[in-house]
Design a protein around this motif. Structure first.
Motif, PDB file in Angstrom:
ATOM      1  N   MET A   1     -30.189 -48.719 -32.957  1.00 39.74           N
ATOM      2  CA  MET A   1     -30.958 -49.686 -33.730  1.00 39.74           C
ATOM      3  C   MET A   1     -31.815 -50.527 -32.786  1.00 39.74           C
ATOM      4  SD  MET A   1     -28.570 -51.222 -36.720  1.00 39.74           S
ATOM      5  CE  MET A   1     -28.500 -50.301 -38.218  1.00 39.74           C
ATOM      6  N   THR A   2     -33.047 -50.735 -33.185  1.00 38.03           N
ATOM      7  CA  THR A   2     -33.931 -51.581 -32.391  1.00 38.03           C
ATOM      8  C   THR A   2     -33.875 -53.017 -32.917  1.00 38.03           C
ATOM      9  OG1 THR A   2     -35.811 -51.041 -33.784  1.00 38.03           O
ATOM     10  CG2 THR A   2     -35.512 -49.703 -31.832  1.00 38.03           C
ATOM     11  N   ILE A   3     -33.886 -53.955 -31.985  1.00 31.84           N
ATOM     12  CA  ILE A   3     -33.794 -55.377 -32.329  1.00 31.84           C
ATOM     13  C   ILE A   3     -34.927 -56.129 -31.645  1.00 31.84           C
ATOM     14  CG2 ILE A   3     -32.384 -57.454 -32.138  1.00 31.84           C
ATOM     15  CD1 ILE A   3     -29.948 -55.556 -31.991  1.00 31.84           C
ATOM     16  N   LYS A   4     -35.613 -56.970 -32.417  1.00 24.49           N
ATOM     17  CA  LYS A   4     -36.673 -57.824 -31.869  1.00 24.49           C
ATOM     18  C   LYS A   4     -36.453 -59.237 -32.404  1.00 24.49           C
ATOM     19  CE  LYS A   4     -41.597 -58.538 -31.685  1.00 24.49           C
ATOM     20  NZ  LYS A   4     -42.771 -58.537 -32.514  1.00 24.49           N
ATOM     21  N   THR A  29     -35.838 -58.810 -36.237  1.00 19.96           N
ATOM     22  CA  THR A  29     -36.151 -57.533 -36.872  1.00 19.96           C
ATOM     23  C   THR A  29     -35.151 -56.510 -36.367  1.00 19.96           C
ATOM     24  OG1 THR A  29     -38.484 -58.134 -36.934  1.00 19.96           O
ATOM     25  CG2 THR A  29     -37.953 -55.804 -37.254  1.00 19.96           C
ATOM     26  N   ILE A  30     -34.438 -55.901 -37.309  1.00 18.89           N
ATOM     27  CA  ILE A  30     -33.453 -54.872 -36.986  1.00 18.89           C
ATOM     28  C   ILE A  30     -33.879 -53.617 -37.733  1.00 18.89           C
ATOM     29  CG2 ILE A  30     -31.034 -54.187 -37.104  1.00 18.89           C
ATOM     30  CD1 ILE A  30     -30.361 -57.218 -37.224  1.00 18.89           C
ATOM     31  N   ASP A  31     -34.316 -52.596 -36.975  1.00 18.30           N
ATOM     32  CA  ASP A  31     -34.807 -51.352 -37.576  1.00 18.30           C
ATOM     33  C   ASP A  31     -35.774 -51.606 -38.730  1.00 18.30           C
ATOM     34  OD1 ASP A  31     -33.590 -49.701 -35.805  1.00 18.30           O
ATOM     35  OD2 ASP A  31     -31.940 -49.132 -37.105  1.00 18.30           O
ATOM     36  N   GLU A  32     -36.788 -52.399 -38.470  1.00 21.74           N
ATOM     37  CA  GLU A  32     -37.856 -52.712 -39.421  1.00 21.74           C
ATOM     38  C   GLU A  32     -37.414 -53.570 -40.609  1.00 21.74           C
ATOM     39  OE1 GLU A  32     -40.163 -49.247 -40.447  1.00 21.74           O
ATOM     40  OE2 GLU A  32     -40.002 -48.479 -38.416  1.00 21.74           O
ATOM     41  N   ASP A  34     -36.651 -57.305 -41.600  1.00 20.48           N
ATOM     42  CA  ASP A  34     -36.826 -58.660 -41.087  1.00 20.48           C
ATOM     43  C   ASP A  34     -35.849 -59.606 -41.769  1.00 20.48           C
ATOM     44  OD1 ASP A  34     -38.970 -58.138 -39.323  1.00 20.48           O
ATOM     45  OD2 ASP A  34     -40.376 -58.149 -40.993  1.00 20.48           O
ATOM     46  N   LYS A  83     -26.882 -62.881 -30.820  1.00 19.74           N
ATOM     47  CA  LYS A  83     -26.787 -61.523 -30.269  1.00 19.74           C
ATOM     48  C   LYS A  83     -25.336 -61.043 -30.229  1.00 19.74           C
ATOM     49  CE  LYS A  83     -30.794 -61.260 -27.184  1.00 19.74           C
ATOM     50  NZ  LYS A  83     -31.200 -61.262 -25.752  1.00 19.74           N
ATOM     51  N   GLN A  91     -26.088 -55.488 -38.373  1.00 20.17           N
ATOM     52  CA  GLN A  91     -26.229 -54.054 -38.098  1.00 20.17           C
ATOM     53  C   GLN A  91     -25.164 -53.248 -38.832  1.00 20.17           C
ATOM     54  OE1 GLN A  91     -26.079 -54.597 -33.760  1.00 20.17           O
ATOM     55  NE2 GLN A  91     -27.996 -53.432 -33.657  1.00 20.17           N
TER      56      GLN A  91
END
Length: 131
Positions: A1-4, A29-32, A34, A83, A91
């Motif tokens: 999973m991508t996180i921003k 943003t977690i996997d697109e 928000d 985090k 997640q």
């Protein structure tokens, strides 16, 4: 999973039984998907609240101790706390329900809030908000 994680805190509109309510928080943003994460103090307790940005709907609400409220009292410490303690729970919720089902629930919540309370006010950077 991508996180921003957003560079600045923002003022979001959150869906409540009373309609749209302003809350200041951190956009993640977690996997697109928000979400906004922010501390929420009630009369008796304090929570870390997570709402989906588009619908304003609650994703998860996590009770925290009085001691932990001091841990999230500034942005840098809050990022580390989120985090370690909050983002993994978000997640897990997305994984368990599946991304498609999660998105469908967001669309349902968004339609409901639009019908019940009207168009959601725009999101603003926290620094740009007048006090």
């Amino acid at each position: 999973m991508t996180i921003k994680i957003s560079e600045k805190d923002k003022v979001f509109q959150i869906a409540t039984v009373a309609g749209w309510v302003k809350r200041t928080g951190m956009q993640v943003t977690i996997d697109e998907i928000d979400v906004v994460i922010y501390p929420l103090k009630t009369q008796n307790d304090t929570f870390i609240q997570v709402n989906e940005v588009e619908s304003g709907g609650v994703v998860i609400s996590i009770p925290i101790s009085v001691i932990d409220t001091f841990v999230v009292d500034n942005r840098d410490k809050a990022i580390e706390y989120y985090k370690d303690n909050v983002i993994p729970l978000i997640q897990k919720k997305i994984e368990v329900n599946g991304l498609d089902k999660f998105r469908k629930e967001v669309e349902k919540a968004k339609s409901y809030m639009l019908e019940k309370y009207g168009e959601k006010p725009e999101i603003k950077d926290f620094e740009g908000e007048s006090k």
